[in-house]
Design a protein around this motif. Structure first.
Motif, mmCIF file in Angstrom:
data_model
loop_
_atom_site.group_PDB
_atom_site.id
_atom_site.type_symbol
_atom_site.label_atom_id
_atom_site.label_comp_id
_atom_site.label_asym_id
_atom_site.label_seq_id
_atom_site.Cartn_x
_atom_site.Cartn_y
_atom_site.Cartn_z
ATOM 1 N N THR A 264 126.986 21.636 43.403
ATOM 2 C CA THR A 264 125.830 21.275 44.224
ATOM 3 C C THR A 264 125.013 20.230 43.487
ATOM 4 O O THR A 264 124.611 20.434 42.335
ATOM 5 C CB THR A 264 124.953 22.498 44.525
ATOM 6 O OG1 THR A 264 125.730 23.476 45.227
ATOM 7 C CG2 THR A 264 123.761 22.099 45.385
ATOM 8 N N ILE A 265 124.809 19.087 44.157
ATOM 9 C CA ILE A 265 124.037 17.978 43.599
ATOM 10 C C ILE A 265 122.604 18.082 44.108
ATOM 11 O O ILE A 265 122.361 18.162 45.313
ATOM 12 C CB ILE A 265 124.614 16.609 44.012
ATOM 13 C CG1 ILE A 265 126.129 16.565 43.785
ATOM 14 C CG2 ILE A 265 123.901 15.486 43.282
ATOM 15 C CD1 ILE A 265 126.544 16.625 42.348
ATOM 16 N N TYR A 266 121.641 18.081 43.180
ATOM 17 C CA TYR A 266 120.223 18.097 43.525
ATOM 18 C C TYR A 266 119.653 16.698 43.269
ATOM 19 O O TYR A 266 119.798 16.158 42.171
ATOM 20 C CB TYR A 266 119.470 19.118 42.682
ATOM 21 C CG TYR A 266 119.813 20.554 42.985
ATOM 22 C CD1 TYR A 266 118.942 21.360 43.715
ATOM 23 C CD2 TYR A 266 121.014 21.110 42.550
ATOM 24 C CE1 TYR A 266 119.253 22.679 43.995
ATOM 25 C CE2 TYR A 266 121.330 22.435 42.826
ATOM 26 C CZ TYR A 266 120.450 23.215 43.546
ATOM 27 O OH TYR A 266 120.757 24.520 43.831
ATOM 28 N N PHE A 267 119.004 16.136 44.276
ATOM 29 C CA PHE A 267 118.420 14.800 44.151
ATOM 30 C C PHE A 267 116.907 14.886 44.016
ATOM 31 O O PHE A 267 116.269 15.798 44.556
ATOM 32 C CB PHE A 267 118.782 13.939 45.364
ATOM 33 C CG PHE A 267 120.249 13.641 45.471
ATOM 34 C CD1 PHE A 267 120.817 12.615 44.735
ATOM 35 C CD2 PHE A 267 121.069 14.401 46.298
ATOM 36 C CE1 PHE A 267 122.171 12.342 44.813
ATOM 37 C CE2 PHE A 267 122.428 14.136 46.391
ATOM 38 C CZ PHE A 267 122.976 13.105 45.642
ATOM 39 N N GLU A 268 116.346 13.919 43.308
ATOM 40 C CA GLU A 268 114.895 13.863 43.157
ATOM 41 C C GLU A 268 114.221 13.621 44.508
ATOM 42 O O GLU A 268 114.794 13.006 45.404
ATOM 43 C CB GLU A 268 114.514 12.737 42.184
ATOM 44 C CG GLU A 268 114.966 12.968 40.762
ATOM 45 C CD GLU A 268 114.603 11.807 39.847
ATOM 46 O OE1 GLU A 268 114.083 10.793 40.357
ATOM 47 O OE2 GLU A 268 114.849 11.917 38.632
ATOM 48 N N THR A 269 112.994 14.105 44.623
ATOM 49 C CA THR A 269 112.222 13.900 45.844
ATOM 50 C C THR A 269 111.888 12.421 46.007
ATOM 51 O O THR A 269 111.509 11.744 45.049
ATOM 52 C CB THR A 269 110.931 14.727 45.803
ATOM 53 O OG1 THR A 269 111.271 16.114 45.670
ATOM 54 C CG2 THR A 269 110.101 14.531 47.068
ATOM 55 N N THR A 270 112.030 11.926 47.213
ATOM 56 C CA THR A 270 111.793 10.507 47.484
ATOM 57 C C THR A 270 110.312 10.229 47.701
ATOM 58 O O THR A 270 109.488 11.138 47.827
ATOM 59 C CB THR A 270 112.533 10.070 48.757
ATOM 60 O OG1 THR A 270 111.900 10.668 49.903
ATOM 61 C CG2 THR A 270 114.003 10.467 48.715
ATOM 62 N N GLU A 271 109.986 8.943 47.757
ATOM 63 C CA GLU A 271 108.709 8.518 48.312
ATOM 64 C C GLU A 271 108.721 8.792 49.816
ATOM 65 O O GLU A 271 109.736 9.202 50.384
ATOM 66 C CB GLU A 271 108.496 7.024 48.049
ATOM 67 C CG GLU A 271 108.475 6.629 46.588
ATOM 68 C CD GLU A 271 107.180 6.993 45.903
ATOM 69 O OE1 GLU A 271 106.254 7.484 46.587
ATOM 70 O OE2 GLU A 271 107.087 6.800 44.675
ATOM 71 N N ALA B 258 110.341 -0.251 45.057
ATOM 72 C CA ALA B 258 109.620 1.004 45.242
ATOM 73 C C ALA B 258 110.402 2.249 44.844
ATOM 74 O O ALA B 258 109.848 3.356 44.885
ATOM 75 C CB ALA B 258 109.192 1.128 46.704
ATOM 76 N N PHE B 259 111.674 2.108 44.456
ATOM 77 C CA PHE B 259 112.483 3.259 44.115
ATOM 78 C C PHE B 259 113.020 3.103 42.695
ATOM 79 O O PHE B 259 112.939 2.032 42.099
ATOM 80 C CB PHE B 259 113.624 3.414 45.124
ATOM 81 C CG PHE B 259 113.146 3.546 46.547
ATOM 82 C CD1 PHE B 259 112.858 4.774 47.097
ATOM 83 C CD2 PHE B 259 112.950 2.415 47.331
ATOM 84 C CE1 PHE B 259 112.397 4.891 48.401
ATOM 85 C CE2 PHE B 259 112.499 2.511 48.638
ATOM 86 C CZ PHE B 259 112.216 3.750 49.177
#
Length: 465
Positions: free
Chosen positions: A185-192, A255-256
């Motif tokens: 399971t890949i967890y991604f950082e919260t986006t803008e 922005a990212f």
């Protein structure tokens, strides 16, 4: 409850009513793309979504969009939501809303092969499965439950369970991985804050090349069977040239924190500007020597999608009737960047050859329409996504830039990005910035030009020379 063939088109009126009622704060999306034994699931996938949102008038009713094969559970603030009458083209009705709400939807959704939603492709050469998403204009609802309209931005936290040998990309940078014997399971950082249509997920045994530039993680992705032809050095060169030029001239950093570019199969358009996770048609991977004009066209496409990260992801227009401005600005900015930042100094010749000549021909054939056209619903907006809207609109912006002066034009763009970062706008907001930067009235231009279709009533402000 089968969604196949369903095209649930949101109307302008319904979108405005919903946007006036709610403010979306965040999404947490959990996807299971495996069959339980560590292999790719075949026809459907599990999608669980938690949406946190507020309501300006508690007690009222709205709806959440989802195109589901089967709904397992729906709750609002811990209480069950009735969904026995659910239809994919209507979404799920949610009633008696509180001032603060948490909505949870657990459903099975379908993979597609239509270029909408989560597209599934099996490589005929090695039999490997590749997934990629395509959501513009309102097809995010085919991967998770959402309020699927551009002016309801939110942060997104996405995680995906996939086979162990897969790579996964989304809008956020990879945070951490939990591994099991049969899957991970890949967890991604919260986006803008971004619009649902700009979210993305790409998964499969992709070949990935990575580097870094100016603190930004860069990635190039393609099918493994195409990897011998991926000219990463050239692609990274164009990418870094574009990032540097836009940062300087737009006055706002990217922005990212990462920028992935993926070349995907069976893509129905040249490219799509998913926030920090841009997709391209595989034809831009050249399998043999090609004329330099094809390299120029590829560079132009890369720079156009990159411009969208500012004008489209950082700042998005409120509704699709102004989408001509979104595409036209990126088209114009790409030529400007290409002319000043790359070896193709005759970029406007590329613009004329690649897109503008097509407009001359299209305008002699039905159906022709102005660059700006009303969009009473999403279907109408999609019909008008064509070369007229993008290239003719870009020509109008180039004329506008000449009218106010290039430096004043870029000064207005810088002001616009700072004022409206992570928000939604209309054409009027850009015109006001242009008037402020140039000191020239644009009332006549707005009445006579494409601006006549803007939803906002344009009132000429006092502008002093």
């Amino acid at each position: 409850m089968k969604p196949t063939g369903v095209d649930p088109y949101l109307t302008t009126v319904d979108a405005a009513i919903r946007a006036d009622l709610i403010e979306v704060l965040s999404y947490v999306v959990e996807l299971d793309l495996t069959d339980g034994s560590g292999n790719p699931s075949w026809n459907t996938f599990r999608s669980k979504t938690k949406i946190t949102f507020t309501v300006r008038r508690p007690g009222e009713t709205t709806f959440v969009d989802v195109v589901a094969d089967k709904i397992h559970l729906a709750t609002l603030n811990g209480s069950d939501v009735e969904f026995s009458s659910y239809a994919p083209d209507k979404g799920i009705r949610i009633e008696n809303l509180a001032a603060e709400n948490i909505l949870f939807i657990d459903a099975d959704l379908q993979y597609t092969n239509s270029g909408k939603g989560l597209h599934k492709f099996v490589d005929p050469i090695d039999g490997q499965t590749y997934l990629y998403s395509q959501f513009q204009t309102t097809d995010a609802k085919r991967m998770y439950a959402c309020f699927d309209q551009p002016d309801l931005k939110a942060t997104f936290t996405i995680r995906a369970k996939v086979p162990n040998h897969w790579e996964v990309a989304s809008n956020g940078r990879e945070n951490h991985v939990e591994r099991l014997a049969e899957s991970k399971t890949i967890y991604f950082e919260t986006t803008e804050r971004i619009s649902p249509y700009a979210t993305s997920l790409m998964a499969g045994p992709y070949h990935v090349v990575r580097t870094q530039h100016d603190g930004i993680d860069l990635g190039l992705w393609c099918r493994k069977t195409l990897s011998p032809h991926l000219d990463a050095e050239e692609l990274f060169k164009i990418t870094t040239q574009g990032l540097d030029w836009y940062r300087t001239n737009f006055g706002t950093r990217y922005a990212f924190n990462k920028y992935d570019q993926l070349f995907v199969p069976e893509f129905h358009t040249d490219a799509m500007e998913n926030a920090s996770c841009v997709t391209f048609r595989e034809r831009f991977i050249f399998k043999s020597k090609v004329p330099d004009d094809l390299y120029a066209r590829r560079a132009y496409t890369i720079l156009r999608e990159m411009a969208h990260i500012w004008f489209g992801n950082l700042v998005m227009l409120r509704w699709w009737e102004n989408s001509w401005l979104n595409g036209s600005f990126a088209t114009y900015a790409a030529a400007l960047c290409m002319e000043n930042a790359t070896r193709w100094t005759e970029a406007w010749l590329v613009f004329v050859d690649t897109v503008k000549n097509r407009v001359y021909g299209q305008n002699q054939l039905p159906p022709k329409h102005p660059a700006a056209a009303d969009a009473l619903d999403v279907q109408t907006a999609e019909i008008n996504f064509d070369v007229i809207r993008y290239a003719q609109g870009a020509s109008v912006l180039r004329q506008l830039s000449a009218y106010v002066g290039r430096e004043a034009f870029l000064g207005a763009i810088r002001e616009y990005f700072v004022e409206h970062a992570h928000g939604n706008t209309t054409l009027t907001d850009l015109l006001r910035a242009l008037e402020h930067s140039s000191g020239r009235s644009l009332n006549r231009w707005s009445v006579q030009g494409v601006a006549r279709n803007d939803r906002d009533q344009w009132v000429e402000p006092e502008v002093h020379p």
